[in-house]
Design a protein around this motif. Structure first.
Motif, PDB file in Angstrom:
ATOM      1  N   TYR A 271     -76.615 -36.475  15.885  1.00 45.80           N
ATOM      2  CA  TYR A 271     -78.155 -35.891  14.717  1.00 45.80           C
ATOM      3  C   TYR A 271     -77.627 -35.056  13.505  1.00 45.80           C
ATOM      4  O   TYR A 271     -78.577 -34.555  12.552  1.00 45.80           O
ATOM      5  CB  TYR A 271     -79.291 -35.238  15.555  1.00 45.80           C
ATOM      6  CG  TYR A 271     -79.531 -37.344  15.246  1.00 45.80           C
ATOM      7  CD1 TYR A 271     -80.467 -38.383  15.121  1.00 45.80           C
ATOM      8  CD2 TYR A 271     -79.092 -37.247  16.646  1.00 45.80           C
ATOM      9  CE1 TYR A 271     -81.062 -38.695  15.229  1.00 45.80           C
ATOM     10  CE2 TYR A 271     -80.317 -38.177  17.514  1.00 45.80           C
ATOM     11  CZ  TYR A 271     -80.742 -39.544  16.450  1.00 45.80           C
ATOM     12  OH  TYR A 271     -81.263 -40.468  16.915  1.00 45.80           O
ATOM     13  N   LEU A 272     -76.572 -33.821  14.079  1.00 44.48           N
ATOM     14  CA  LEU A 272     -75.887 -33.143  13.431  1.00 44.48           C
ATOM     15  C   LEU A 272     -74.866 -33.033  12.523  1.00 44.48           C
ATOM     16  O   LEU A 272     -73.873 -32.708  13.427  1.00 44.48           O
ATOM     17  CB  LEU A 272     -75.636 -31.491  14.523  1.00 44.48           C
ATOM     18  CG  LEU A 272     -77.554 -31.330  14.696  1.00 44.48           C
ATOM     19  CD1 LEU A 272     -77.242 -30.305  16.306  1.00 44.48           C
ATOM     20  CD2 LEU A 272     -77.782 -30.880  13.439  1.00 44.48           C
TER      21      LEU A 272
ATOM     22  N   PHE B 278     -90.509 -30.603  14.415  1.00 41.93           N
ATOM     23  CA  PHE B 278     -89.531 -29.882  14.207  1.00 41.93           C
ATOM     24  C   PHE B 278     -88.481 -30.610  13.651  1.00 41.93           C
ATOM     25  O   PHE B 278     -87.605 -28.874  12.737  1.00 41.93           O
ATOM     26  CB  PHE B 278     -90.104 -28.625  15.548  1.00 41.93           C
ATOM     27  CG  PHE B 278     -89.056 -27.252  16.231  1.00 41.93           C
ATOM     28  CD1 PHE B 278     -90.349 -26.198  14.674  1.00 41.93           C
ATOM     29  CD2 PHE B 278     -88.444 -27.648  16.286  1.00 41.93           C
ATOM     30  CE1 PHE B 278     -89.867 -25.511  15.123  1.00 41.93           C
ATOM     31  CE2 PHE B 278     -87.887 -26.180  16.122  1.00 41.93           C
ATOM     32  CZ  PHE B 278     -88.535 -25.002  16.271  1.00 41.93           C
ATOM     33  N   PHE B 279     -88.192 -30.897  14.450  1.00 38.09           N
ATOM     34  CA  PHE B 279     -86.011 -31.115  13.961  1.00 38.09           C
ATOM     35  C   PHE B 279     -86.110 -31.140  12.501  1.00 38.09           C
ATOM     36  O   PHE B 279     -85.137 -30.284  12.117  1.00 38.09           O
ATOM     37  CB  PHE B 279     -85.754 -31.734  14.977  1.00 38.09           C
ATOM     38  CG  PHE B 279     -84.105 -31.887  14.182  1.00 38.09           C
ATOM     39  CD1 PHE B 279     -83.349 -31.537  15.227  1.00 38.09           C
ATOM     40  CD2 PHE B 279     -83.554 -33.466  13.849  1.00 38.09           C
ATOM     41  CE1 PHE B 279     -82.015 -31.627  14.464  1.00 38.09           C
ATOM     42  CE2 PHE B 279     -82.335 -33.878  13.860  1.00 38.09           C
ATOM     43  CZ  PHE B 279     -81.319 -33.261  14.496  1.00 38.09           C
TER      44      PHE B 279
ATOM     45  N   GLU C 174     -87.797 -30.635  10.057  1.00 36.42           N
ATOM     46  CA  GLU C 174     -88.313 -29.578   9.465  1.00 36.42           C
ATOM     47  C   GLU C 174     -87.348 -28.662   9.139  1.00 36.42           C
ATOM     48  O   GLU C 174     -87.172 -27.631   8.424  1.00 36.42           O
ATOM     49  CB  GLU C 174     -90.135 -29.256   9.565  1.00 36.42           C
ATOM     50  CG  GLU C 174     -90.827 -30.231   9.332  1.00 36.42           C
ATOM     51  CD  GLU C 174     -91.306 -30.784   7.851  1.00 36.42           C
ATOM     52  OE1 GLU C 174     -91.061 -29.697   7.091  1.00 36.42           O
ATOM     53  OE2 GLU C 174     -91.424 -31.556   8.045  1.00 36.42           O
ATOM     54  N   THR C 175     -86.935 -28.194  10.293  1.00 33.40           N
ATOM     55  CA  THR C 175     -86.151 -27.254  10.588  1.00 33.40           C
ATOM     56  C   THR C 175     -84.948 -27.436   9.975  1.00 33.40           C
ATOM     57  O   THR C 175     -84.326 -26.796   9.095  1.00 33.40           O
ATOM     58  CB  THR C 175     -85.558 -26.422  11.969  1.00 33.40           C
ATOM     59  OG1 THR C 175     -86.991 -26.389  12.750  1.00 33.40           O
ATOM     60  CG2 THR C 175     -84.682 -25.684  12.195  1.00 33.40           C
ATOM     61  N   LEU C 176     -84.110 -28.613  10.197  1.00 34.23           N
ATOM     62  CA  LEU C 176     -82.949 -28.864   8.917  1.00 34.23           C
ATOM     63  C   LEU C 176     -82.774 -28.401   7.406  1.00 34.23           C
ATOM     64  O   LEU C 176     -82.319 -27.514   7.124  1.00 34.23           O
ATOM     65  CB  LEU C 176     -83.178 -29.650   9.730  1.00 34.23           C
ATOM     66  CG  LEU C 176     -81.834 -30.494  10.496  1.00 34.23           C
ATOM     67  CD1 LEU C 176     -81.116 -31.487  10.914  1.00 34.23           C
ATOM     68  CD2 LEU C 176     -80.486 -29.363  10.690  1.00 34.23           C
ATOM     69  N   VAL C 177     -84.255 -28.907   6.982  1.00 29.07           N
ATOM     70  CA  VAL C 177     -84.667 -28.965   5.654  1.00 29.07           C
ATOM     71  C   VAL C 177     -84.235 -27.849   5.279  1.00 29.07           C
ATOM     72  O   VAL C 177     -84.064 -26.945   3.962  1.00 29.07           O
ATOM     73  CB  VAL C 177     -85.750 -29.878   5.809  1.00 29.07           C
ATOM     74  CG1 VAL C 177     -86.742 -28.879   3.518  1.00 29.07           C
ATOM     75  CG2 VAL C 177     -85.874 -30.859   5.265  1.00 29.07           C
ATOM     76  N   LEU C 178     -85.473 -27.078   6.095  1.00 24.41           N
ATOM     77  CA  LEU C 178     -85.132 -25.332   5.845  1.00 24.41           C
ATOM     78  C   LEU C 178     -84.095 -24.450   5.746  1.00 24.41           C
ATOM     79  O   LEU C 178     -83.747 -23.733   4.942  1.00 24.41           O
ATOM     80  CB  LEU C 178     -86.711 -23.984   7.312  1.00 24.41           C
ATOM     81  CG  LEU C 178     -88.406 -24.635   6.664  1.00 24.41           C
ATOM     82  CD1 LEU C 178     -88.884 -23.809   8.146  1.00 24.41           C
ATOM     83  CD2 LEU C 178     -88.395 -23.933   5.365  1.00 24.41           C
TER      84      LEU C 178
END
Length: 91
Positions: free
Chosen positions: A10-11, A59-60, A62-66
């Protein structure tokens, strides 16, 4: 009871593309269709496609987008404290 997620699945890093700034207006809330795909730093992560709204709005993701929206100067900070101090300038 939940199996561990392989972070490599995923990362995954993505190469830096051109910088895109979304136009904002003080009296109007606007969003851009490309907002989820903007990459402003060299340490950005690839967002995987999904069919479900639960994953897209999680949350996962949205955090990556930010994180992908942050400038390279913020992401490249050497310490956690300097990273925290640079964040208010961008939000």
């Amino acid at each position: 009871m939940v199996p561990a997620v392989d972070p490599d699945e995923y990362l995954t890093s993505t190469p830096q593309r051109r910088t895109v700034k979304v136009k904002t207006y003080s009296d109007y809330a606007s969003s851009n269709i490309l907002d989820r795909h903007i990459i402003n730093n060299s340490r950005a992560f690839k967002l995987h496609n999904s069919q479900t709204n639960q994953y897209k709005n999680s949350f996962f993701v949205e955090t990556l987008v930010l994180l992908n929206h942050l400038d390279d100067s913020v992401v490249r900070k050497q310490t956690v404290e300097s990273f925290k101090q640079a964040l208010p300038d961008h939000f």
